[in-house]
Scaffold this motif. Structure first.
Motif, short mmCIF file in Angstrom:
data_model
loop_
_atom_site.label_atom_id
_atom_site.label_comp_id
_atom_site.label_asym_id
_atom_site.label_seq_id
_atom_site.Cartn_x
_atom_site.Cartn_y
_atom_site.Cartn_z
N HIS A 37 0.82 -1.21 0.00
CA HIS A 37 0.00 0.00 0.00
C HIS A 37 0.86 1.27 0.00
CE1 HIS A 37 -3.67 -2.25 0.50
NE2 HIS A 37 -3.32 -2.73 1.67
N SER A 42 -2.49 6.60 -3.70
CA SER A 42 -3.81 6.40 -3.09
C SER A 42 -3.73 5.63 -1.78
CB SER A 42 -4.71 5.63 -4.06
OG SER A 42 -4.19 4.32 -4.27
N CYS A 44 -3.52 2.40 -1.71
CA CYS A 44 -4.17 1.11 -1.97
C CYS A 44 -3.43 0.32 -3.03
CB CYS A 44 -5.60 1.32 -2.47
SG CYS A 44 -6.75 1.79 -1.19
N CYS A 45 -2.96 -0.84 -2.66
CA CYS A 45 -2.33 -1.77 -3.59
C CYS A 45 -3.13 -3.06 -3.50
CB CYS A 45 -0.87 -2.00 -3.19
SG CYS A 45 0.02 -3.13 -4.28
N ALA A 46 -3.85 -3.41 -4.57
CA ALA A 46 -4.76 -4.55 -4.51
C ALA A 46 -4.83 -5.27 -5.85
CB ALA A 46 -6.16 -4.07 -4.12
N CYS A 56 -1.89 -0.36 -8.08
CA CYS A 56 -2.39 0.76 -7.30
C CYS A 56 -3.83 1.02 -7.72
CB CYS A 56 -1.54 2.01 -7.54
SG CYS A 56 0.14 1.88 -6.91
N THR A 57 -4.74 1.08 -6.75
CA THR A 57 -6.17 1.31 -7.02
C THR A 57 -6.65 2.47 -6.16
OG1 THR A 57 -6.80 -0.29 -5.34
CG2 THR A 57 -6.62 -1.11 -7.59
N GLN A 59 -9.08 4.47 -3.48
CA GLN A 59 -9.79 4.13 -2.24
C GLN A 59 -11.28 4.37 -2.45
OE1 GLN A 59 -8.25 6.41 1.02
NE2 GLN A 59 -6.43 5.14 1.22
N CYS A 65 -9.57 0.09 0.99
CA CYS A 65 -8.96 -0.50 -0.19
C CYS A 65 -9.68 -1.81 -0.48
CB CYS A 65 -7.48 -0.80 0.06
SG CYS A 65 -6.50 0.66 0.41
N SER A 67 -10.21 -5.18 -2.76
CA SER A 67 -9.65 -6.06 -3.77
C SER A 67 -10.75 -6.45 -4.73
CB SER A 67 -9.08 -7.33 -3.13
OG SER A 67 -7.89 -7.03 -2.45
#
Length: 153
Positions: A37, A42, A44-46, A56-57, A59, A65, A67
């Motif tokens: 993350h 952001s 968020c790593c999912a 990276c995605t 939030q 975050c 998945s």
């Protein structure tokens, strides 16, 4: 007015420089590959597809975050992997698949049809597993009688 701007710059510039010093140099943007993350702007790593690679995605509105979850028909191991939160078998095999929920938001397990071998009432669609003869193994049979009971034929 100009004097106020200069004072503001004198206050903001040191704060900005101090913050910049604590930020990791390689914050990645949305869509870039990542492992943690902390690598992402952001936070968020999912996983975002069937591919196990993380990206990276963004939030959610509530700063979570999320998945990616599998759509109906994909194989699964537990309810949390599926968009429908419903991971069940759909045949005699032990394989489980993401299945849609009913209109009453139920996640129904697949059950054996009448005539199939069984060991417990809960395995059958009719919820009736009975020995048909003393020497034969138990089988799923339809319920019978006025009150639709599980009675031998």
């Amino acid at each position: 007015m100009a004097h106020a701007r200069h004072l503001l710059l004198l206050f903001v510039l040191p704060v900005f420089l101090a913050l910049k010093r604590y930020m990791p140099p390689s914050h990645k943007g949305i869509g870039e590959p990542c492992k943690e993350h902390l690598e992402c702007q952001s936070g968020c790593c999912a996983v975002n597809s069937l591919n196990p690679q993380k990206f990276c995605t963004a939030q959610t509105f509530f700063l979570h975050c999320l998945s990616w979850q599998k759509p109906t028909g994909h194989s699964c191991l537990d309810h949390g992997e599926c968009q429908s939160s419903c991971c069940v078998t759909n045949s005699n095999s032990a394989l489980r698949f993401c299945m849609p929920r009913t209109i009453f938001y139920q996640c129904l397990q697949w059950r054996k049809p009448n005539g199939a071998l069984c060991s417990d009432h809960s395995e059958c669609r009719s919820k009736c597993c009975i020995l048909l003869t003393e020497v034969s193994p138990p089988r799923c049979i339809p319920r019978s009688g006025i009150l639709a009971q599980c009675l031998p034929l």
